[in-house]
Scaffold this motif. Structure first.
Motif, short mmCIF file in Angstrom:
data_model
loop_
_atom_site.label_atom_id
_atom_site.label_comp_id
_atom_site.label_asym_id
_atom_site.label_seq_id
_atom_site.Cartn_x
_atom_site.Cartn_y
_atom_site.Cartn_z
N CYS A 46 0.84 -1.20 0.00
CA CYS A 46 0.00 0.00 0.00
C CYS A 46 0.87 1.25 0.00
O CYS A 46 2.01 1.22 0.48
N SER A 67 -3.62 -0.95 -2.08
CA SER A 67 -4.43 0.28 -2.11
C SER A 67 -3.55 1.52 -2.07
O SER A 67 -2.43 1.49 -1.58
N HIS A 94 -8.96 -4.41 -1.22
CA HIS A 94 -7.75 -4.53 -2.03
C HIS A 94 -7.81 -3.61 -3.25
O HIS A 94 -8.82 -3.49 -3.91
N MET A 95 -6.68 -2.96 -3.51
CA MET A 95 -6.46 -2.13 -4.70
C MET A 95 -7.44 -0.96 -4.83
O MET A 95 -7.72 -0.49 -5.94
N ALA A 96 -7.95 -0.48 -3.71
CA ALA A 96 -8.82 0.71 -3.74
C ALA A 96 -7.98 1.97 -3.92
O ALA A 96 -6.79 2.00 -3.59
N MET A 97 -8.63 3.03 -4.42
CA MET A 97 -8.02 4.35 -4.54
C MET A 97 -8.87 5.29 -3.70
O MET A 97 -10.05 5.49 -4.00
N LEU A 111 -13.35 -3.66 -3.15
CA LEU A 111 -12.18 -3.96 -3.97
C LEU A 111 -12.15 -3.09 -5.22
O LEU A 111 -13.17 -2.94 -5.90
N LYS A 112 -11.00 -2.51 -5.51
CA LYS A 112 -10.78 -1.71 -6.72
C LYS A 112 -11.74 -0.53 -6.87
O LYS A 112 -11.91 -0.01 -7.96
N ALA A 113 -12.38 -0.11 -5.80
CA ALA A 113 -13.26 1.06 -5.86
C ALA A 113 -12.41 2.33 -5.79
O ALA A 113 -11.29 2.32 -5.28
N THR A 114 -12.98 3.43 -6.29
CA THR A 114 -12.30 4.73 -6.28
C THR A 114 -13.21 5.75 -5.60
O THR A 114 -14.38 5.87 -5.95
N ALA A 129 -17.51 -3.00 -4.86
CA ALA A 129 -16.30 -3.32 -5.61
C ALA A 129 -16.36 -2.70 -7.01
O ALA A 129 -17.39 -2.75 -7.68
N GLY A 130 -15.25 -2.09 -7.42
CA GLY A 130 -15.13 -1.53 -8.75
C GLY A 130 -15.88 -0.23 -8.99
O GLY A 130 -15.84 0.30 -10.10
#
Length: 184
Positions: A46, A67, A94-97, A111-114, A129-130
């Motif tokens: 992160c 993230s 995981h991998m959020a912004m 997950l992967k949300a912005t 997610a997303g």
């Protein structure tokens, strides 16, 4: 305290402040005016970069693998900038912004949300997610939003809110286990 394979960097005279009970996984980069509270877990790879404003992560919250958390500095239309303020018991997938926004206590970012500048996610609310929460949007407490751009889907019921808090408890315990393993 020393952290293995972690970059902790002071910028503009501001150094990260990390509670000794927090778990900071190898591969993380913690930069500038960052405050990390008790029993927080910042997972593998992160980046929390507070070089132009500040980032606060409240007790028992977790920022999951890969993230990125950033903020925005002062602007003519917003002299105070956009700090990133993460409350207590927050789950960030995981991998959020997460950028220049406020996550209230018990919020959930999938997950992967912005989440963009000026946004607020209320207590017990979830960004799926997303999903993409565009600037200055607010998700009220106990609502689920999804899509890009994100829109309201439905309310969060008691069972789902309780499930999110079980996730928080899991990450506190898992963070302690990983901390012990890393510190060996």
């Amino acid at each position: 305290m020393t952290y293995k394979d972690v970059s902790i960097i002071a910028v503009n005279g501001k150094a990260p402040r990390i509670d000794p009970s927090a778990f900071i996984a190898p591969g993380c980069r913690i930069i500038g005016d960052v405050t990390i509270g008790p029993d927080v877990s910042i997972w593998y790879n992160c980046v929390l970069r507070a070089d132009v404003s500040r980032i606060v992560v409240g007790a028992r919250s977790n920022i999951q693998d890969g993230s990125i958390v950033h903020c925005d500095g002062p602007m003519p239309h917003r002299p105070e900038g956009f700090p990133t303020l993460i409350g207590e018991d927050v789950l960030v997938g995981h991998m959020a912004m997460v950028h220049g926004c406020t996550l209230a206590d018990r919020a959930f970012v999938g997950l992967k949300a912005t989440v963009m500048n000026g946004c607020r996610i209320g207590s017990d609310a979830m960004l799926a997610a997303g999903a993409l929460l565009t600037e200055n949007k607010e998700i009220p407490s106990r609502e689920l939003w999804a899509g890009a751009p994100a829109r309201r889907v439905r309310d969060i019921d008691e069972g789902q809110a309780a499930g999110m808090q079980l996730g928080v408890q899991h990450y506190v315990l898992n963070g302690r286990m990983h901390k012990a393993a890393v510190e060996g």
